[in-house]
Design a protein around this motif. Structure first.
Motif, PDB file in Angstrom:
ATOM      1  N   GLN A 252       5.713  -0.210   3.361  1.00 26.14           N
ATOM      2  CA  GLN A 252       4.799  -0.292   3.685  1.00 26.14           C
ATOM      3  C   GLN A 252       3.853  -1.470   4.269  1.00 26.14           C
ATOM      4  O   GLN A 252       3.451  -1.665   5.341  1.00 26.14           O
ATOM      5  CB  GLN A 252       4.928   0.793   4.139  1.00 26.14           C
ATOM      6  CG  GLN A 252       3.755   1.399   5.324  1.00 26.14           C
ATOM      7  CD  GLN A 252       3.570   2.880   6.242  1.00 26.14           C
ATOM      8  OE1 GLN A 252       4.076   3.384   5.685  1.00 26.14           O
ATOM      9  NE2 GLN A 252       2.244   3.151   6.350  1.00 26.14           N
ATOM     10  N   GLU A 256       2.519  -3.409   7.094  1.00 26.54           N
ATOM     11  CA  GLU A 256       1.463  -4.216   7.992  1.00 26.54           C
ATOM     12  C   GLU A 256       0.326  -5.240   8.066  1.00 26.54           C
ATOM     13  O   GLU A 256      -0.153  -5.817   9.107  1.00 26.54           O
ATOM     14  CB  GLU A 256       0.681  -2.769   6.838  1.00 26.54           C
ATOM     15  CG  GLU A 256       1.345  -1.313   7.296  1.00 26.54           C
ATOM     16  CD  GLU A 256       0.094  -0.095   6.542  1.00 26.54           C
ATOM     17  OE1 GLU A 256      -1.109  -0.296   5.746  1.00 26.54           O
ATOM     18  OE2 GLU A 256       0.330   1.090   7.292  1.00 26.54           O
ATOM     19  N   ARG A 288       7.388   7.261  10.602  1.00 22.58           N
ATOM     20  CA  ARG A 288       6.808   8.590  10.338  1.00 22.58           C
ATOM     21  C   ARG A 288       5.828   7.354  10.976  1.00 22.58           C
ATOM     22  O   ARG A 288       3.860   7.825  10.387  1.00 22.58           O
ATOM     23  CB  ARG A 288       6.139   7.514   8.757  1.00 22.58           C
ATOM     24  CG  ARG A 288       6.968   9.314   7.883  1.00 22.58           C
ATOM     25  CD  ARG A 288       6.638   8.356   6.616  1.00 22.58           C
ATOM     26  NE  ARG A 288       7.977   9.593   5.257  1.00 22.58           N
ATOM     27  CZ  ARG A 288       7.439   9.649   4.583  1.00 22.58           C
ATOM     28  NH1 ARG A 288       5.813  10.125   4.134  1.00 22.58           N
ATOM     29  NH2 ARG A 288       8.101  10.628   3.275  1.00 22.58           N
ATOM     30  N   ASN A 289       5.920   6.461  11.747  1.00 26.29           N
ATOM     31  CA  ASN A 289       4.666   5.350  12.451  1.00 26.29           C
ATOM     32  C   ASN A 289       4.962   5.101  13.811  1.00 26.29           C
ATOM     33  O   ASN A 289       4.517   4.146  14.273  1.00 26.29           O
ATOM     34  CB  ASN A 289       4.584   4.322  11.662  1.00 26.29           C
ATOM     35  CG  ASN A 289       4.083   4.154   9.367  1.00 26.29           C
ATOM     36  OD1 ASN A 289       2.922   4.315  10.069  1.00 26.29           O
ATOM     37  ND2 ASN A 289       4.907   4.085   8.516  1.00 26.29           N
ATOM     38  N   GLN A 290       5.165   6.241  14.384  1.00 30.32           N
ATOM     39  CA  GLN A 290       5.575   6.200  15.568  1.00 30.32           C
ATOM     40  C   GLN A 290       4.896   6.673  16.392  1.00 30.32           C
ATOM     41  O   GLN A 290       3.687   7.574  16.042  1.00 30.32           O
ATOM     42  CB  GLN A 290       6.815   7.049  15.667  1.00 30.32           C
ATOM     43  CG  GLN A 290       8.160   6.283  15.496  1.00 30.32           C
ATOM     44  CD  GLN A 290       8.670   4.892  15.893  1.00 30.32           C
ATOM     45  OE1 GLN A 290       8.169   4.554  16.802  1.00 30.32           O
ATOM     46  NE2 GLN A 290       9.187   4.412  15.129  1.00 30.32           N
ATOM     47  N   ALA A 294       1.000   6.212  14.105  1.00 31.34           N
ATOM     48  CA  ALA A 294       0.908   4.886  13.318  1.00 31.34           C
ATOM     49  C   ALA A 294      -0.482   3.950  12.760  1.00 31.34           C
ATOM     50  O   ALA A 294      -1.189   4.619  13.147  1.00 31.34           O
ATOM     51  CB  ALA A 294       1.209   3.680  14.896  1.00 31.34           C
ATOM     52  N   THR A 295       0.077   3.719  11.842  1.00 32.09           N
ATOM     53  CA  THR A 295      -0.977   2.745  10.812  1.00 32.09           C
ATOM     54  C   THR A 295      -2.271   2.509  11.965  1.00 32.09           C
ATOM     55  O   THR A 295      -1.957   1.395  11.613  1.00 32.09           O
ATOM     56  CB  THR A 295      -0.616   2.801   9.782  1.00 32.09           C
ATOM     57  OG1 THR A 295       0.876   3.447   8.726  1.00 32.09           O
ATOM     58  CG2 THR A 295      -1.537   2.380   8.443  1.00 32.09           C
ATOM     59  N   TRP A 300       3.878  -1.200  15.859  1.00 33.31           N
ATOM     60  CA  TRP A 300       4.797  -0.265  15.124  1.00 33.31           C
ATOM     61  C   TRP A 300       6.314  -0.568  16.110  1.00 33.31           C
ATOM     62  O   TRP A 300       7.339  -0.875  15.217  1.00 33.31           O
ATOM     63  CB  TRP A 300       4.972   1.002  14.713  1.00 33.31           C
ATOM     64  CG  TRP A 300       4.454   0.900  13.197  1.00 33.31           C
ATOM     65  CD1 TRP A 300       2.670   0.679  12.797  1.00 33.31           C
ATOM     66  CD2 TRP A 300       4.284   0.804  12.047  1.00 33.31           C
ATOM     67  NE1 TRP A 300       2.753   0.903  11.747  1.00 33.31           N
ATOM     68  CE2 TRP A 300       3.687   0.564  10.605  1.00 33.31           C
ATOM     69  CE3 TRP A 300       5.906   0.253  11.101  1.00 33.31           C
ATOM     70  CZ2 TRP A 300       3.721   0.025   9.637  1.00 33.31           C
ATOM     71  CZ3 TRP A 300       6.045   0.231   9.425  1.00 33.31           C
ATOM     72  CH2 TRP A 300       5.050   0.419   8.852  1.00 33.31           C
TER      73      TRP A 300
END
Length: 474
Positions: A252, A256, A288-290, A294-295, A300
């Motif tokens: 991940q 990123e 997990r990042n929707q 989102a980080t 994403w």
């Protein structure tokens, strides 16, 4: 005179490729476990050896008339790639493998024949037909007898190995073996002879390639009750893998970085096994990042995942059809409405023209993207064109998720770049400016701890362990 049973190794005993092992139960009977191609430096050595003898690699350099069967642990080329040559040498027995392997084997060998032997469709079809007529699918956990004449009563049982879909470790049971004739045993026979007592049952286990625990889609391998002789792989016998949570976090982090600097992530991956496991993990990272999760607000939803390998696409479709063999976690995901191997941001590239367009588009656009392409060791295939176009761009990330054999471009990139390193691709030097990452946790091989635990968890310990499928350090 020779003592029986004994083990002979026709490849894989001193390296990580070319696996091919024989159990000789008498002077006139034996079986083969795997018959794979050599790769990297090992292939070069084999080519030199055959050339010095006036021949060409690959060939079968051992007698085959006495072989009653070929047992396959799984269908990676370093375990099955010499099968066409085995048949050409006169092998006439059945090919025993798991049910998923029986479905995946023709796909793997068809591609290998196209790349390494001929483009003649009729010849390829004839070879695949001859192989298909010999394949006997076996259920996991069931004993299957093999006729070996006066060599005794031999049976084989396959158990899940957790390496790729259909992979198995092989249990062999030999009963009521006639006493070996008296006589002087030469040094070679002593080194090959299996430590066992005449007249009793002998058990031999060939692990093939053992998977690591928590491998996506696959149940972890369970140790057998016990064995007399264990032929154990040692690919990662000298190191430990990072955990699943850690490896996913590192992957991940690379993504990123690409979302931030608009770079491309190149993942050389084997078409069978590693590609499908990566898709499974990428779907989880995207899930997990929707939206609000989102980080750091990174885009994403704009990230495209490209699988640029017709063979990998065919294997992925076969994986989807083989859902009954997935583990409980993957099955739960499907039941919840998710599609681990077929999701919205996934694109597959089939034609060569589309492949070249994708390479040029990424070279010009700088769009953040994850490209999964073969070959896994960068020895050929579509990954090479991506590398030639993007390895000199500092925004590019190259992520290795599988073993890189010595002498391969993948090993050179992994070992020397970036920062002054270079790699030779298609005869031309390319400086490595891309970032290079190795995520060992994504290896489909057990690490040192897993291999030791596989032995320790047996109730009856082996009296002899032979380490194969590894470099000297492993």
């Amino acid at each position: 005179m020779d003592n029986y049973p004994k083990l002979l190794h026709h490849g894989g005993q001193a390296g990580v490729t070319g696996s091919c092992h024989e159990l000789r139960v008498s002077a006139t009977a034996g079986i083969l476990v795997d018959c794979g191609l050599f790769q990297g430096e090992e292939e070069e050595r084999e080519r030199d050896r055959w050339s010095s003898q006036g021949g060409s690699y690959p060939q079968i350099g051992f007698p085959v008339d006495h072989l009653q069967a070929l047992v396959l642990t799984h269908v990676h080329l370093d375990h099955v790639g010499r099968i066409p040559h085995l048949l050409a040498a006169g092998f006439a027995g059945p090919i025993l493998c798991s049910e998923p392997s029986a479905i995946l084997l023709p796909l793997m060998l068809e591609d290998a024949l196209k790349v390494g032997v001929t483009r003649d469709r009729e010849l390829i079809a004839a070879a695949l037909k001859a192989i298909g007529e010999r394949v006997v699918p076996l259920l996991y956990g069931r004993w299957h007898p093999i006729e070996v004449g006066d060599g005794g009563e031999l049976a084989v049982r396959l158990q899940p190995a957790g390496h790729i879909l259909g992979s198995a470790f092989v249990e062999l049971r030999l009963r009521d073996r006639a006493a070996s004739p008296p006589g002087v045993v030469d040094e070679e026979s002593l080194s090959q002879n299996i430590t066992s007592n005449c007249g009793r049952e002998t058990r031999i286990v060939f692990t093939g390639d053992l998977g690591a625990p928590h491998t996506p889609l696959l149940p972890a391998p369970k140790s057998p009750y016990g064995t007399d002789v264990l032929v154990l792989e040692s690919t990662y016998g000298d190191r430990l893998h990072e955990g699943r949570k850690e490896r996913r976090g590192r992957l991940q982090a690379v993504i990123e970085r690409a979302l931030t600097d608009r770079g491309t992530i190149l993942v050389p991956a084997f078409a069978l096994g590693r590609t499908q496991e990566l898709l499974y993990e990428l779907e989880e990272i995207l899930q997990r990042n929707q939206g609000r999760f989102a980080t750091r607000g990174l885009p994403w939803n704009d990230l495209e995942i490209i699988v640029d390998s017709p063979l990998a696409s065919r294997f992925t479709e076969a994986y989807r059809q083989l859902r009954p063999f997935w583990d409980a976690e993957a099955t739960r995901r499907v039941r919840s409405g998710r599609h681990p191997l077929s999701f919205e941001q996934l694109t597959t590239v089939d034609s060569h023209a589309d492949h070249l367009n994708a390479v040029e588009h990424l070279r010009r656009s700088g769009r953040p993207c994850v490209v999964v392409a073969g070959a896994g060791m960068c020895t050929g295939g579509r990954i090479v064109n991506y590398l030639k176009a993007l390895i000199g761009d500092r925004r590019t990330d190259i992520v290795f998720v599988g073993y890189q054999s010595g002498g391969t471009p993948g090993r050179a990139i992994q070992q020397y770049g970036p920062g002054g390193g270079y790699v030779v691709l298609d005869g031309k030097r390319h400086d490595i400016r891309a970032q290079v990452h190795t995520l060992s946790g994504y290896s489909a091989h057990a690490d040192q701890k897993d291999l030791v635990n596989f032995v320790r968890r047996m109730r009856r310990m082996p009296t002899e362990i032979r380490l194969v499928h590894g470099e000297e350090e492993g």
